[in-house]
Design an enzyme around this catalytic site. Sequence first.
Site, PDB file in Angstrom:
ATOM      1  N   ALA A  64      -1.754  -2.704  -5.336  1.00  0.00           N
ATOM      2  CA  ALA A  64      -0.832  -3.770  -5.731  1.00  0.00           C
ATOM      3  C   ALA A  64       0.584  -3.255  -5.519  1.00  0.00           C
ATOM      4  CB  ALA A  64      -1.059  -4.118  -7.197  1.00  0.00           C
ATOM      5  N   GLY A 109      -5.597  -1.675  -5.990  1.00  0.00           N
ATOM      6  CA  GLY A 109      -5.988  -3.033  -5.618  1.00  0.00           C
ATOM      7  C   GLY A 109      -6.532  -3.125  -4.197  1.00  0.00           C
ATOM      8  N   GLU A 112     -10.043  -2.279  -4.506  1.00  0.00           N
ATOM      9  CA  GLU A 112     -10.690  -3.410  -5.190  1.00  0.00           C
ATOM     10  C   GLU A 112     -10.971  -4.546  -4.209  1.00  0.00           C
ATOM     11  OE1 GLU A 112      -9.429  -3.826  -9.651  1.00  0.00           O
ATOM     12  OE2 GLU A 112      -7.635  -3.305  -8.515  1.00  0.00           O
ATOM     13  N   GLU A 132      -4.758   4.107 -10.653  1.00  0.00           N
ATOM     14  CA  GLU A 132      -4.035   3.379 -11.702  1.00  0.00           C
ATOM     15  C   GLU A 132      -3.704   4.251 -12.908  1.00  0.00           C
ATOM     16  OE1 GLU A 132      -6.468   2.141  -9.911  1.00  0.00           O
ATOM     17  OE2 GLU A 132      -6.019   0.069  -9.378  1.00  0.00           O
TER      18      GLU A 132
HETATM   19  N1  CO8 Z   1       3.374  -0.765  -3.728  1.00  0.00           N
HETATM   20  C1  CO8 Z   1       4.597  -0.930  -3.162  1.00  0.00           C
HETATM   21  N2  CO8 Z   1       5.047  -0.145  -2.150  1.00  0.00           N
HETATM   22  C2  CO8 Z   1       4.226   0.835  -1.711  1.00  0.00           C
HETATM   23  C3  CO8 Z   1       2.954   1.053  -2.257  1.00  0.00           C
HETATM   24  C4  CO8 Z   1       2.527   0.193  -3.305  1.00  0.00           C
HETATM   25  N3  CO8 Z   1       1.320   0.291  -3.873  1.00  0.00           N
HETATM   26  N4  CO8 Z   1       2.379   2.103  -1.623  1.00  0.00           N
HETATM   27  C5  CO8 Z   1       3.280   2.518  -0.710  1.00  0.00           C
HETATM   28  N5  CO8 Z   1       4.381   1.770  -0.760  1.00  0.00           N
HETATM   29  C6  CO8 Z   1       5.599   1.887   0.046  1.00  0.00           C
HETATM   30  C7  CO8 Z   1       6.401   3.121  -0.337  1.00  0.00           C
HETATM   31  O1  CO8 Z   1       7.188   2.867  -1.478  1.00  0.00           O
HETATM   32  C8  CO8 Z   1       7.210   3.348   0.904  1.00  0.00           C
HETATM   33  O2  CO8 Z   1       8.272   2.440   0.925  1.00  0.00           O
HETATM   34  P1  CO8 Z   1       9.764   2.925   1.300  1.00  0.00           P
HETATM   35  O3  CO8 Z   1       9.648   3.341   2.750  1.00  0.00           O
HETATM   36  O4  CO8 Z   1      10.593   1.694   1.120  1.00  0.00           O
HETATM   37  O5  CO8 Z   1      10.089   4.052   0.397  1.00  0.00           O
HETATM   38  C9  CO8 Z   1       6.248   2.939   2.023  1.00  0.00           C
HETATM   39  O6  CO8 Z   1       5.256   2.111   1.405  1.00  0.00           O
HETATM   40  C10 CO8 Z   1       5.538   4.104   2.669  1.00  0.00           C
HETATM   41  O7  CO8 Z   1       4.906   4.859   1.656  1.00  0.00           O
HETATM   42  P2  CO8 Z   1       5.102   6.445   1.481  1.00  0.00           P
HETATM   43  O8  CO8 Z   1       6.413   6.881   2.041  1.00  0.00           O
HETATM   44  O9  CO8 Z   1       4.808   6.786   0.054  1.00  0.00           O
HETATM   45  O10 CO8 Z   1       3.936   6.976   2.438  1.00  0.00           O
HETATM   46  P3  CO8 Z   1       3.169   8.370   2.345  1.00  0.00           P
HETATM   47  O11 CO8 Z   1       2.337   8.469   3.576  1.00  0.00           O
HETATM   48  O12 CO8 Z   1       4.083   9.464   2.003  1.00  0.00           O
HETATM   49  O13 CO8 Z   1       2.162   8.193   1.064  1.00  0.00           O
HETATM   50  C11 CO8 Z   1       0.524   7.039  -0.275  1.00  0.00           C
HETATM   51  C12 CO8 Z   1       1.129   7.261   1.132  1.00  0.00           C
HETATM   52  C13 CO8 Z   1      -0.158   8.316  -0.759  1.00  0.00           C
HETATM   53  C14 CO8 Z   1      -0.487   5.922  -0.155  1.00  0.00           C
HETATM   54  C15 CO8 Z   1       1.657   6.653  -1.259  1.00  0.00           C
HETATM   55  O14 CO8 Z   1       2.436   5.609  -0.676  1.00  0.00           O
HETATM   56  C16 CO8 Z   1       1.185   6.165  -2.595  1.00  0.00           C
HETATM   57  O15 CO8 Z   1       0.778   6.973  -3.421  1.00  0.00           O
HETATM   58  N6  CO8 Z   1       1.242   4.834  -2.836  1.00  0.00           N
HETATM   59  C17 CO8 Z   1       0.890   4.247  -4.091  1.00  0.00           C
HETATM   60  C18 CO8 Z   1      -0.606   4.187  -4.276  1.00  0.00           C
HETATM   61  C19 CO8 Z   1      -0.983   3.612  -5.619  1.00  0.00           C
HETATM   62  O16 CO8 Z   1      -0.677   4.176  -6.671  1.00  0.00           O
HETATM   63  N7  CO8 Z   1      -1.657   2.469  -5.603  1.00  0.00           N
HETATM   64  C20 CO8 Z   1      -2.102   1.803  -6.802  1.00  0.00           C
HETATM   65  C21 CO8 Z   1      -1.117   0.770  -7.207  1.00  0.00           C
HETATM   66  S1  CO8 Z   1      -1.521   0.062  -8.775  1.00  0.00           S
HETATM   67  C22 CO8 Z   1      -2.702  -1.072  -8.424  1.00  0.00           C
HETATM   68  O17 CO8 Z   1      -3.109  -1.266  -7.312  1.00  0.00           O
HETATM   69  C23 CO8 Z   1      -3.187  -1.796  -9.632  1.00  0.00           C
HETATM   70  C24 CO8 Z   1      -4.059  -2.989  -9.252  1.00  0.00           C
HETATM   71  C25 CO8 Z   1      -4.261  -3.865 -10.440  1.00  0.00           C
HETATM   72  C26 CO8 Z   1      -3.046  -4.704 -10.736  1.00  0.00           C
HETATM   73  C27 CO8 Z   1      -3.323  -5.619 -11.853  1.00  0.00           C
HETATM   74  C28 CO8 Z   1      -2.319  -6.748 -11.957  1.00  0.00           C
HETATM   75  C29 CO8 Z   1      -1.287  -6.618 -13.029  1.00  0.00           C
END
Ligand code: CO8
Length: 257
Positions: A64, A109, A112, A132
């Site tokens: 998400a 997500g 999921e 999460e």
């Molecule tokens: N949301 C928003 N932006 C994201 C997300 C995300 N989940 N993941 C990556 N991005 C963005 C980064 O912020 C970055 O943007 P910017 O260039 O503007 O800084 C761009 O994508 C590229 O990402 P990275 O530079 O971080 O790329 P890396 O190769 O270094 O890392 C990773 C890749 C390991 C995947 C890293 O991006 C990461 O850890 N992302 C987050 C993963 C995460 O925690 N996902 C779970 C999110 S919570 C969720 O899904 C809950 C679902 C239930 C919701 C319920 C409703 C309320």
Amino acid sequence: MMYNYLKFEKRDEIGILSLDRPKALNALNEEVFKELTCFLESNDVENIRVLIITGEGKAFIAGADIKAMQEYSPQNAYDFSETGKRVFDLIANLEIPVIAAINGFALGGGLELALACDIRVASEKARLGLPEVNLGLIPGFNGTQRLPRLVGAGNAMYLMMLGEGITAQEAYNLGVVQKLSEPELVLEDSIKLAGKIAGKSPNALRLVKEMVREGLEMGSKDAGKMESKEFGRLFKEDQKEREEGVNAFLEKRQPNW
Ligand code: CO8
């Protein structure tokens, strides 16, 4: 329909839907859910036999949209969770088989969404997980329910409590993923698999999906009864696909559904 965050392509009877928000690693926000709803309720899905869902760029879906969630009130968060569930249920309830072609990160997500698909094919380089707990959150798009139904409570707890991405090989060993592919062949292998499935009886595929999905919500006795009922129904005179399948076998030819 023109989409900002989705791309759709049809190859014969197979539809390929790509999440197309690569700069944010295809993170799911309300706009993406709106477009997914539009697509899943459109004629496009009525005119294909198998749907593949994949991601543009290096991620399948990194979860998400964390930035969008930052401002959420409890009501916003509840609504977003419900919206996501509705969209993923649309995927799970499609009458055709759906394959997730996991080309890269499938996190939160994103995993999921893959769990709402029927079969998961993953790149050997993909990482999958439910991070999460690192954010003080829990999976909110039915992951706490779909994952244990797929791989058992212990494996699901392991993934949800660990909060780290695991390798595609580990995900395969746990039963989260059904097939591994070389990174550059994920889509091609998924298309090949879809092509094989597309040759089977559409009615039988629909029923397999329905029996598994409904059965998981029922006790095994009632689910068994439901299966017998549907099996019996297949022998009614109007069941042309069963007639064609059996005739084709006996006449040593390919069935024409
Ligand atoms: N949301 C928003 N932006 C994201 C997300 C995300 N989940 N993941 C990556 N991005 C963005 C980064 O912020 C970055 O943007 P910017 O260039 O503007 O800084 C761009 O994508 C590229 O990402 P990275 O530079 O971080 O790329 P890396 O190769 O270094 O890392 C990773 C890749 C390991 C995947 C890293 O991006 C990461 O850890 N992302 C987050 C993963 C995460 O925690 N996902 C779970 C999110 S919570 C969720 O899904 C809950 C679902 C239930 C919701 C319920 C409703 C309320």
